[in-house]
Design an enzyme around this catalytic site. Structure first.
Site, PDB file in Angstrom:
ATOM      1  N   LYS A  70     -10.079  -3.124   1.671  1.00 38.48           N
ATOM      2  CA  LYS A  70      -9.236  -2.347   0.882  1.00 38.48           C
ATOM      3  C   LYS A  70      -9.900  -2.033  -0.608  1.00 38.48           C
ATOM      4  O   LYS A  70      -9.575  -1.123  -1.489  1.00 38.48           O
ATOM      5  CB  LYS A  70      -7.780  -2.041   0.650  1.00 38.48           C
ATOM      6  CG  LYS A  70      -6.846  -2.161   2.206  1.00 38.48           C
ATOM      7  CD  LYS A  70      -5.258  -1.847   1.838  1.00 38.48           C
ATOM      8  CE  LYS A  70      -4.708  -1.719   2.979  1.00 38.48           C
ATOM      9  NZ  LYS A  70      -3.560  -1.028   2.825  1.00 38.48           N
ATOM     10  N   PHE A  99      -0.003  -5.287  -1.837  1.00 36.91           N
ATOM     11  CA  PHE A  99       0.870  -6.307  -1.209  1.00 36.91           C
ATOM     12  C   PHE A  99       0.398  -6.186   0.518  1.00 36.91           C
ATOM     13  O   PHE A  99       0.020  -5.209   0.848  1.00 36.91           O
ATOM     14  CB  PHE A  99       2.585  -5.678  -1.120  1.00 36.91           C
ATOM     15  CG  PHE A  99       2.981  -6.246  -2.630  1.00 36.91           C
ATOM     16  CD1 PHE A  99       2.780  -5.598  -3.687  1.00 36.91           C
ATOM     17  CD2 PHE A  99       4.017  -7.319  -2.395  1.00 36.91           C
ATOM     18  CE1 PHE A  99       3.193  -5.950  -4.916  1.00 36.91           C
ATOM     19  CE2 PHE A  99       4.359  -7.665  -3.716  1.00 36.91           C
ATOM     20  CZ  PHE A  99       4.141  -7.165  -4.934  1.00 36.91           C
ATOM     21  N   ASP A 105       2.900   3.855   7.715  1.00 33.07           N
ATOM     22  CA  ASP A 105       1.473   4.173   8.118  1.00 33.07           C
ATOM     23  C   ASP A 105       1.250   5.444   9.055  1.00 33.07           C
ATOM     24  O   ASP A 105       0.345   5.875   9.166  1.00 33.07           O
ATOM     25  CB  ASP A 105       1.059   2.971   9.056  1.00 33.07           C
ATOM     26  CG  ASP A 105       1.141   1.578   8.205  1.00 33.07           C
ATOM     27  OD1 ASP A 105       0.483   1.530   7.010  1.00 33.07           O
ATOM     28  OD2 ASP A 105       1.579   0.549   8.572  1.00 33.07           O
ATOM     29  N   ASN A 122      11.903   2.797   6.885  1.00 36.60           N
ATOM     30  CA  ASN A 122      11.837   1.252   6.957  1.00 36.60           C
ATOM     31  C   ASN A 122      12.849   0.720   6.082  1.00 36.60           C
ATOM     32  O   ASN A 122      13.485   1.290   5.325  1.00 36.60           O
ATOM     33  CB  ASN A 122      10.517   0.841   6.787  1.00 36.60           C
ATOM     34  CG  ASN A 122       9.954   1.192   5.404  1.00 36.60           C
ATOM     35  OD1 ASN A 122      10.464   0.660   4.307  1.00 36.60           O
ATOM     36  ND2 ASN A 122       9.029   2.182   5.100  1.00 36.60           N
TER      37      ASN A 122
HETATM   38  N1  CTP Z   1      -0.283   1.148   1.315  1.00 34.18           N
HETATM   39  C1  CTP Z   1      -0.186   2.339   0.750  1.00 34.18           C
HETATM   40  N2  CTP Z   1      -0.738   3.308   1.788  1.00 34.18           N
HETATM   41  C2  CTP Z   1      -0.405   3.133   2.971  1.00 34.18           C
HETATM   42  C3  CTP Z   1      -0.046   2.195   3.696  1.00 34.18           C
HETATM   43  C4  CTP Z   1       0.137   0.993   2.708  1.00 34.18           C
HETATM   44  O1  CTP Z   1      -0.652   2.375  -0.394  1.00 34.18           O
HETATM   45  N3  CTP Z   1      -0.598   4.420   3.776  1.00 34.18           N
HETATM   46  C5  CTP Z   1      -0.191   0.091   0.562  1.00 34.18           C
HETATM   47  C6  CTP Z   1       1.050  -0.787   0.486  1.00 34.18           C
HETATM   48  O2  CTP Z   1       2.181  -0.256  -0.975  1.00 34.18           O
HETATM   49  C7  CTP Z   1       0.816  -2.478   0.264  1.00 34.18           C
HETATM   50  C8  CTP Z   1      -0.213  -2.391   1.152  1.00 34.18           C
HETATM   51  O3  CTP Z   1      -1.017  -1.294   1.169  1.00 34.18           O
HETATM   52  O4  CTP Z   1       0.470  -2.277  -1.087  1.00 34.18           O
HETATM   53  C9  CTP Z   1       0.202  -2.661   2.407  1.00 34.18           C
HETATM   54  O5  CTP Z   1      -1.052  -2.568   3.247  1.00 34.18           O
HETATM   55  P1  CTP Z   1      -0.691  -2.482   4.930  1.00 34.18           P
HETATM   56  O6  CTP Z   1      -2.018  -2.018   5.381  1.00 34.18           O
HETATM   57  O7  CTP Z   1      -0.006  -1.434   5.234  1.00 34.18           O
HETATM   58  O8  CTP Z   1      -0.467  -3.618   5.084  1.00 34.18           O
HETATM   59  P2  CTP Z   1       0.961  -4.173   5.807  1.00 34.18           P
HETATM   60  O9  CTP Z   1       2.132  -3.551   5.364  1.00 34.18           O
HETATM   61  O10 CTP Z   1       1.007  -5.543   5.526  1.00 34.18           O
HETATM   62  O11 CTP Z   1       0.841  -3.691   7.514  1.00 34.18           O
HETATM   63  P3  CTP Z   1      -0.449  -3.701   8.390  1.00 34.18           P
HETATM   64  O12 CTP Z   1      -0.080  -5.327   8.743  1.00 34.18           O
HETATM   65  O13 CTP Z   1       0.141  -3.217   9.669  1.00 34.18           O
HETATM   66  O14 CTP Z   1      -1.713  -3.557   8.132  1.00 34.18           O
END
Ligand code: CTP
Length: 403
Positions: free
Chosen positions: A344, A326, A281, A212
Site C-alpha cells: 500500500k 492498520f 472491503d 462489522n
Molecule cells: N482500509 C482503507 N480502505 C479500505 C480498506 C482498508 O482505508 N477499503 C484501511 C484501513 O483503515 C486500515 C487498513 O487499510 O488502515 C487495513 O487494510 P486491509 O487491507 O483491509 O487489511 P485488513 O483489514 O487487515 O484485511 P485483509 O487481511 O483482508 O487485507
C-alpha cells in the site's frame, strides 16, 4: 499513559450550580493519575460543602487567604508553586471577570495571579447563556485567551434555570479530555492530522446493511492523542457510540464511498493521515430502492470491491501526508503486515492480532508497529494508553523523516 498521569492538579471551584459536578471531576482526575488539591471560593461553598471535596481529594480544602492553620504549611504562594496545572471548573462569570482584571481578593484569584508562567491555567465556564453571551463576559474571555489561558467550553443545552443555550459546564469526560490537551508538550502544533475511525455500513436496502464489529475506540483515542500533541485534528468516522474528543472536527459518514469522499476532501494540506477505520472491503453490487421482502429459503447478495482509501492517500504523490495504516491479522502478524506496508506504500503500519479476543470491540489491545527498516512492539494496554504510545512513535518517525 495519558498526559495527565502523575500531574499535580489544583482544582478551583467557584460559585455555580454546576459546582456539584466538580466532585465527580475530582474522581476522574484521580483515575487519570493526578494528585488533586481543591480550592473553593466563598460562593462555591454555598453550593457544595468543602467537606465533600476534602473527602474526595483526601486533602484539606482551602478557601481563605488568611487561614492561620494552613498558612504555616502551605501558603498561597507555595500552593501556586505546587500546582503543575490549574483548572477552574466550574468558572462563574464573576470569577472570570476577576481573573481578567487581575484581582487577588480571595485565595483562588490570588493563586491564579501568583502562578508561574509555565503553569497552564484552564477555565471551564458555567453560567446562564445570557451571562455567557454578555459583551462584558465575552471581552473578559477574549482577554484571558489573549493571555494564554485555556478556555474549555462551555457546552450547549438545557441550563439549571430551565433555559436552553450556551453556558453549560462541559460534560466531565469531555472536560477531562480537554484538560489533557492543555498540558503539552505539543510536537504537532501547527500540523494537521486526518484520521478515519469506526466501522462502515454498506447498505443492502433502506433498512439493512453489511457492517462489522469495530467500536471506533482506537481511532477516537488516536484523535484525542493527536489533539493532545497540539495537532488540528479531523476525524472522519463511521457510526460510533463515542463522544468526539474536545476540539476535534468530526465528519460523520456511513459507507466506505462516503468515507473516501470525505477523506479526499480533507486530506489536502494534511501532515499525517491515520487509517484506523475498519472499512468494509466490499459493498452491495446494487442497493435496492425498496425494502427487500423475504421469500426464498436462501438469499445471495452480490458484493463488489470498495476502493482502498488508505492506499489511495498513500499514492497521492508530492506533498502527500505521512501515512499510517492498520492491519488486523489472525496469524503471521509481522509478515502479513509488512507485506501490506509495502503493497500500500505506507510510511508505517500498526498490526494487531485479532485471533484471541483482541482488537475488535474490546477495551485493550497490543500492536506491532512496523516501518521501512524497523519496528517496535507496544504491549497490551488500554486503547487510550496505546493511542498515546502509538502517537509518540508516529511523531518520532514523522519528525525523523524531516517532514
Ligand atoms: N482500509 C482503507 N480502505 C479500505 C480498506 C482498508 O482505508 N477499503 C484501511 C484501513 O483503515 C486500515 C487498513 O487499510 O488502515 C487495513 O487494510 P486491509 O487491507 O483491509 O487489511 P485488513 O483489514 O487487515 O484485511 P485483509 O487481511 O483482508 O487485507
Amino acid at each position: 499513559m495519558g498526559m495527565l498521569h502523575g500531574r499535580r492538579v489544583l482544582l478551583g471551584v467557584t460559585g455555580s450550580v454546576a459546582a456539584y459536578k466538580a466532585c465527580d471531576f475530582v474522581r476522574r482526575l484521580q483515575e487519570a493519575g493526578c494528585e488533586v488539591r481543591v480550592v473553593m471560593t466563598a460562593a462555591a461553598c454555598e453550593f457544595v460543602a468543602p467537606l465533600s471535596f476534602q473527602a474526595l481529594s483526601g486533602f484539606p480544602v482551602r478557601s481563605a487567604v488568611f487561614d492561620a492553620q494552613a498558612e504555616a504549611g502551605m501558603d498561597h504562594i507555595s500552593l501556586a508553586r505546587w500546582a503543575e496545572v490549574i483548572v477552574i471548573a466550574p468558572a462563574s462569570a464573576n470569577f472570570i471577570a476577576r481573573l481578567a482584571h487581575g484581582l487577588a481578593d480571595d485565595l483562588l484569584s490570588t493563586l491564579c495571579l501568583a502562578r508561574l508562567v509555565q503553569t497552564p491555567l484552564c477555565v471551564a465556564p458555567a453560567m446562564n447563556h445570557g451571562m455567557w453571551l454578555n459583551a462584558a463576559t465575552q471581552e473578559n474571555v477574549s482577554t484571558l485567551r489573549r493571555r494564554g489561558v485555556f478556555v474549555l467550553g462551555p457546552g450547549q443545552g438545557v441550563q439549571a434555570c430551565g433555559e436552553v443555550g450556551e453556558g453549560r459546564l462541559l460534560e466531565i469526560p469531555v472536560l477531562l479530555g480537554a484538560l489533557e490537551q492543555c498540558v503539552g508538550p505539543w510536537p504537532l502544533r501547527g500540523r494537521r492530522v486526518v484520521l478515519t475511525a469506526g466501522p462502515t455500513r454498506e447498505a443492502l436496502d433502506p433498512v439493512r446493511y453489511v457492517g462489522n464489529r469495530s467500536s471506533g475506540r482506537m481511532g477516537y483515542a488516536l484523535a484525542q492523542a493527536a489533539a493532545c500533541r497540539g495537532a488540528e485534528v479531523v476525524l472522519v468516522s463511521g457510526p460510533c457510540a463515542l463522544a468526539v474528543p474536545y476540539g476535534v472536527r468530526h465528519v460523520a459518514v456511513e459507507s466506505a464511498a462516503q468515507m473516501r469522499e470525505a477523506v479526499l476532501a480533507e486530506v489536502g494540506g494534511c501532515d499525517v493521515f491515520i487509517g484506523a477505520a475498519a472499512v468494509a472491503d466490499y459493498r452491495a453490487a446494487a442497493v435496492a430502492a425498496q425494502k427487500l421482502k423475504k421469500g426464498a429459503d436462501d438469499w445471495c447478495v452480490s458484493l463488489v470491491r470498495n476502493p482502498d482509501i488508505l492506499a489511495e492517500v498513500a499514492a497521492l504523490g508530492v506533498g502527500r501526508p505521512f501515512v499510517v495504516g492498520f492491519a488486523a491479522e489472525t496469524g503471521r502478524l509481522v509478515e502479513l503486515a509488512r507485506d501490506k506496508l509495502v503493497r500500500k506504500g505506507l510510511d508505517m503500519i500498526a498490526a494487531n492480532d485479532v485471533s484471541e479476543g483482541q482488537g475488535f470491540d474490546v477495551a485493550d489491545n497490543a500492536l506491532s508497529v512496523l516501518w521501512g527498516d524497523g519496528g517496535v512492539d507496544l504491549p497490551r494496554q488500554s486503547k487510550e494508553a496505546l493511542a498515546h504510545a502509538l502517537l509518540d512513535v508516529i511523531v518520532a518517525r514523522y519528525l525523523a523523516k524531516g517532514c
